[in-house]
Design an enzyme around this catalytic site. Structure first.
Site, short mmCIF file in Angstrom:
data_model
loop_
_atom_site.label_atom_id
_atom_site.label_comp_id
_atom_site.label_asym_id
_atom_site.label_seq_id
_atom_site.Cartn_x
_atom_site.Cartn_y
_atom_site.Cartn_z
N GLY A 25 0.83 -1.20 0.00
CA GLY A 25 0.00 0.00 0.00
C GLY A 25 0.86 1.24 0.00
O GLY A 25 2.09 1.17 0.15
N CYS B 74 5.53 -5.50 1.78
CA CYS B 74 5.71 -4.05 1.58
C CYS B 74 5.12 -3.26 2.75
O CYS B 74 5.62 -3.36 3.86
CB CYS B 74 5.15 -3.63 0.24
SG CYS B 74 5.79 -2.05 -0.36
N LEU B 75 4.04 -2.50 2.54
CA LEU B 75 3.43 -1.78 3.67
C LEU B 75 2.96 -2.77 4.72
O LEU B 75 3.04 -2.48 5.92
CB LEU B 75 2.27 -0.91 3.18
CG LEU B 75 1.54 -0.11 4.28
CD1 LEU B 75 2.48 0.88 4.95
CD2 LEU B 75 0.33 0.61 3.70
N GLN C 272 5.74 -3.42 6.96
CA GLN C 272 6.01 -2.31 7.86
C GLN C 272 4.99 -2.23 8.99
O GLN C 272 5.35 -2.00 10.15
CB GLN C 272 6.03 -1.01 7.05
CG GLN C 272 7.14 -0.95 6.02
CD GLN C 272 6.93 0.12 4.97
OE1 GLN C 272 5.90 0.79 4.93
NE2 GLN C 272 7.91 0.28 4.08
N HIS D 130 8.52 -7.55 -3.28
CA HIS D 130 7.31 -8.17 -3.83
C HIS D 130 7.62 -9.55 -4.41
O HIS D 130 8.10 -9.65 -5.55
CB HIS D 130 6.70 -7.28 -4.91
CG HIS D 130 5.98 -6.10 -4.37
ND1 HIS D 130 4.66 -6.13 -3.99
CD2 HIS D 130 6.41 -4.83 -4.12
CE1 HIS D 130 4.29 -4.94 -3.54
NE2 HIS D 130 5.34 -4.14 -3.60
N GLU E 207 5.55 -11.64 -5.54
CA GLU E 207 4.67 -11.91 -6.69
C GLU E 207 5.20 -11.24 -7.96
O GLU E 207 4.93 -11.70 -9.06
CB GLU E 207 3.23 -11.48 -6.40
CG GLU E 207 2.93 -10.02 -6.57
CD GLU E 207 3.47 -9.12 -5.47
OE1 GLU E 207 3.32 -7.90 -5.58
OE2 GLU E 207 4.05 -9.64 -4.50
#
Length: 351
Positions: free
Chosen positions: A218, A248-249, A252, A324, A326
């Protein structure tokens, strides 16, 4: 094409030509180094509020292919390239990049010295900029100074819980701006995937009795969410015993729920060629990334080879990565992490 300008908050001005939607816009200027994958980049919700600069000079050469989109919308404010291809060659193409941006109302700028602009960002750090059709003024520069990316997750998250597939294992995918590739990887592993908005409570998510929980990518500054309910929601989800996988986000936020802090990188990691080292195995993988912030951690499971920043953490039944796995488009070196998630679900099955 009309003359257009980019003015940065440090006063630097670049003159080029307009393509896509003709208009003005202000955003955070970031560069992406991928040679391919421009459609995935444009439709990645993580770019919300930003002006994307492509470092590879020729963009649009294989046209517009809707099946490659990561989401239905373009969340970025604008798109900067050196040369936009007007005659794409690909049997799957359904149009040009120029027409695609015009249809979506996204401002485009081309013909500037993209190498010089990239060097400014690398040397000085990410900064705001404004694209305008008229000669930039001091008022335009002052406007860039006050711009901030705000309420990013709320803007790109889904609005309601939806089951998008059937399968053997039930996965709750919390949507902070999820790329479509994440759900596709889970579906390909025989998962029943439910997407939940960022505002969903732990109680609402656990009502479906998930076997595992996926925290998506995000946009925005994770620290702006530190005191928001979703961080406490993640803490509650951890108590359920269901394995959690953050990307990712999501990485975090899971870290923040476990007491870690985050900080902004000078110019971030955006592209398909970021080297990451798995410290337990001693192996290096090439990864696709898109982020401007990092977790401050000394006990990382993965680290970035270039700047030693944290690229992953392991909590036992749950784990997370900054990159990522994917990777559409990009290398699939770390795609095995989805298999690792499924294995942990089998090991830590919720009773």
């Amino acid at each position: 094409m009309k003359t257009a300008y980019l003015i940065l908050e440090n006063g630097a001005v670049f003159e080029g030509k307009s393509f896509g939607h003709e208009g003005e816009t202000t955003g955070e200027v970031v560069f992406a180094t991928g040679m391919t994958g421009y459609l995935e980049t444009l439709t990645d919700p993580s770019y919300y509020g930003q002006i994307i600069l492509q470092t590879f000079p020729l963009i649009g050469n294989y046209g517009v292919i809707p099946s490659d989109f990561e989401s239905a919308a373009i969340s970025a404010k604008a798109y900067i390239v050196k040369h936009p291809c007007q005659e794409p060659s690909n049997f799957r193409s359904e149009g040009t990049l120029d027409a695609f941006l015009r249809e979506r109302g996204i401002v485009g700028l081309y013909g500037i010295d993209t190498r010089a602009l990239t060097r400014i960002i690398r040397d000085n750090g990410v900064m705001n900029g404004k694209i305008t059709l008229s000669k930039p003024t001091e008022a335009d520069r002052e406007e860039t100074e006050t711009y901030r990316v705000q309420n990013a997750v709320a803007a790109v998250s889904s609005k309601s819980a939806v089951r998008i597939s059937e399968g053997r294992r039930r996965i709750a995918l919390t949507d902070f701006g999820a790329k479509g590739g994440i759900a596709d990887e889970l579906i390909s592993r025989d998962c029943e995937v439910w997407t939940f908005p960022y505002s969903a409570t732990a109680e609402q998510i656990m009502q479906i009795k998930p076997d595992g929980i996926m925290l998506s990518n995000g946009p925005g500054d994770p620290a702006a969410l530190e005191n928001q309910p979703l961080v406490e929601t993640i803490r509650e989800l951890q108590k359920s015993g269901a394995p959690i996988f953050g990307i990712c986000l999501g990485h975090q936020l899971l870290a923040m729920a476990n007491g870690y802090k985050t900080e902004k990188l000078k110019f971030g990691h955006r592209g398909a060629n970021q080297p990451v080292k798995d410290l337990s195995a001693g192996r290096i993988y090439i990864t696709s990334q898109n982020h401007g912030y990092t977790v401050i951690a000394k006990d990382s499971a993965f680290v970035n080879v270039n700047d030693r920043s944290c690229e992953g953490l392991d909590y036992g039944n749950s784990f997370s990565v900054q990159f990522h796995p994917e990777a559409r488009g990009g290398p699939l070196d770390t795609n095995f992490l989805f298999d690792k998630f499924i294995e942990r679900i089998a090991h830590y099955a919720v009773k």
